[in-house]
Design a protein around this motif. Structure first.
Motif, PDB file in Angstrom:
ATOM      1  N   TYR A  73     -17.859 -12.469  -1.520  1.00  0.00           N
ATOM      2  CA  TYR A  73     -19.009 -12.515  -2.429  1.00  0.00           C
ATOM      3  C   TYR A  73     -19.445 -13.934  -2.797  1.00  0.00           C
ATOM      4  O   TYR A  73     -20.365 -14.095  -3.600  1.00  0.00           O
ATOM      5  CB  TYR A  73     -18.699 -11.723  -3.703  1.00  0.00           C
ATOM      6  CG  TYR A  73     -18.243 -10.315  -3.394  1.00  0.00           C
ATOM      7  CD1 TYR A  73     -19.143  -9.352  -2.947  1.00  0.00           C
ATOM      8  CD2 TYR A  73     -16.895  -9.967  -3.498  1.00  0.00           C
ATOM      9  CE1 TYR A  73     -18.718  -8.068  -2.638  1.00  0.00           C
ATOM     10  CE2 TYR A  73     -16.461  -8.678  -3.194  1.00  0.00           C
ATOM     11  CZ  TYR A  73     -17.376  -7.738  -2.758  1.00  0.00           C
ATOM     12  OH  TYR A  73     -16.952  -6.473  -2.437  1.00  0.00           O
ATOM     13  N   GLY A  74     -18.790 -14.946  -2.249  1.00  0.00           N
ATOM     14  CA  GLY A  74     -19.227 -16.311  -2.482  1.00  0.00           C
ATOM     15  C   GLY A  74     -18.706 -16.949  -3.754  1.00  0.00           C
ATOM     16  O   GLY A  74     -19.222 -17.992  -4.164  1.00  0.00           O
ATOM     17  N   ALA A  95     -21.113 -15.866  -8.500  1.00  0.00           N
ATOM     18  CA  ALA A  95     -21.980 -14.958  -7.752  1.00  0.00           C
ATOM     19  C   ALA A  95     -21.530 -13.510  -7.895  1.00  0.00           C
ATOM     20  O   ALA A  95     -22.360 -12.597  -8.000  1.00  0.00           O
ATOM     21  CB  ALA A  95     -22.001 -15.357  -6.279  1.00  0.00           C
ATOM     22  N   GLU A 112     -13.963 -14.745  -3.374  1.00  0.00           N
ATOM     23  CA  GLU A 112     -14.490 -15.951  -2.721  1.00  0.00           C
ATOM     24  C   GLU A 112     -14.980 -15.636  -1.311  1.00  0.00           C
ATOM     25  O   GLU A 112     -16.092 -16.042  -0.913  1.00  0.00           O
ATOM     26  CB  GLU A 112     -13.399 -17.024  -2.669  1.00  0.00           C
ATOM     27  CG  GLU A 112     -13.859 -18.358  -2.116  1.00  0.00           C
ATOM     28  CD  GLU A 112     -14.835 -19.075  -3.031  1.00  0.00           C
ATOM     29  OE1 GLU A 112     -15.722 -19.767  -2.493  1.00  0.00           O
ATOM     30  OE2 GLU A 112     -14.714 -18.925  -4.268  1.00  0.00           O
TER      31      GLU A 112
END
Length: 257
Positions: free
Chosen positions: A232-233, A237, A229
């Protein structure tokens, strides 16, 4: 995701009891968020299958495995495993090269505390999505082919647990079900863990110091999720942009209507 008790009986994942192979489970039946289920008889996770008994080998052959992916490093293997490699398409995909060998772990345990060993495991899980993208991405690309796949490490809980997180997330399985499947290793490895703890105690290791290395905890997998999280989002994603996984192909191959 919610933590489960270490000894709790799992409610998901069909176990296949073998003589010499621990933690072997079929992922079939796990439900996705959109109401589908993982196909049975296609995806299997386990501890090291390479010292399987003759009866174990017969059962494994009956699974019609197209590929077996091994996350162990060379230092975790033995010459006695050669026969397994001759029976199956066994692909080495090492993760944690050197870090999980007894030569590396024994000094840590002899000089460490339970808190230090837990911190070590949290660091390992935080490193999985950052340092081993080629290995886990290769695993998922192999899964895209849609064959019958078994993947494993030594106890089938840490490297295999993280691989299962990625695979099941790609398939759209509910987060709580993924965590329950992960924590179930504490149930299926109970006897294995007792043997490993007793063996380590013979070498002078306090069983309480070794416990964080043998058991899985929700906090471990959450360390991987937090890293994904933050860095890398999020999982979608990470799978699409970092590992280049085609989740559509995974779902077509492994989900039943």
């Amino acid at each position: 995701m919610q933590a489960g008790e270490a000894g709790a009986k799992p409610v998901q994942g069909a176990a296949l009891p073998l003589d010499n192979v621990v933690n072997l489970r079929d992922l079939g039946g796990l439900a996705t968020r959109d109401g589908r289920r993982v196909r049975a008889g296609k995806l299997f996770r386990s501890g090291n299958p390479a010292c399987a008994s003759a009866a174990d080998l017969a059962l494994l052959r009956a699974l019609r495995l197209d590929m077996v992916i091994d996350f162990r490093s060379s230092g975790e293997k033995s010459p006695q495993e050669r026969a397994f490699g001759e029976a199956f398409r066994w692909v080495a995909t090492p993760v944690l090269e050197g870090s999980m060998s007894m030569a590396e772990l024994m000094p840590r345990m002899l000089g460490g505390s339970p808190a230090q060993m837990e911190a070590f495991m949290l660091e390992v899980y935080g490193d999985f999505p950052r340092k081993y993208q080629a290995a886990f991405g290769g695993f998922l690309k192999a899964a895209e082919a849609g064959g019958n796949l078994l993947y494993h490490c030594t106890a089938g809980k840490d490297r295999t647990g993280f691989a299962s997180l990625l695979l099941l997330a790609g398939l759209g399985v509910d987060a709580d079900a993924i965590m329950a499947n992960y924590l179930a290793s504490n149930h299926w490895n109970r006897d294995f863990n007792a043997r490993m703890s007793a063996r380590a105690a013979e070498g002078g290791v306090d069983p309480e110091v070794m416990r964080p290395l043998l058991e899985v905890k929700a906090a471990y997998l959450e360390a991987s999720l937090h890293a994904i999280e933050r860095d890398y989002g999020g999982m979608p994603a990470y799978l699409a942009d970092v590992l280049a996984v085609d989740v559509r192909r995974l779902r077509e191959a492994y989900l039943a209507e």
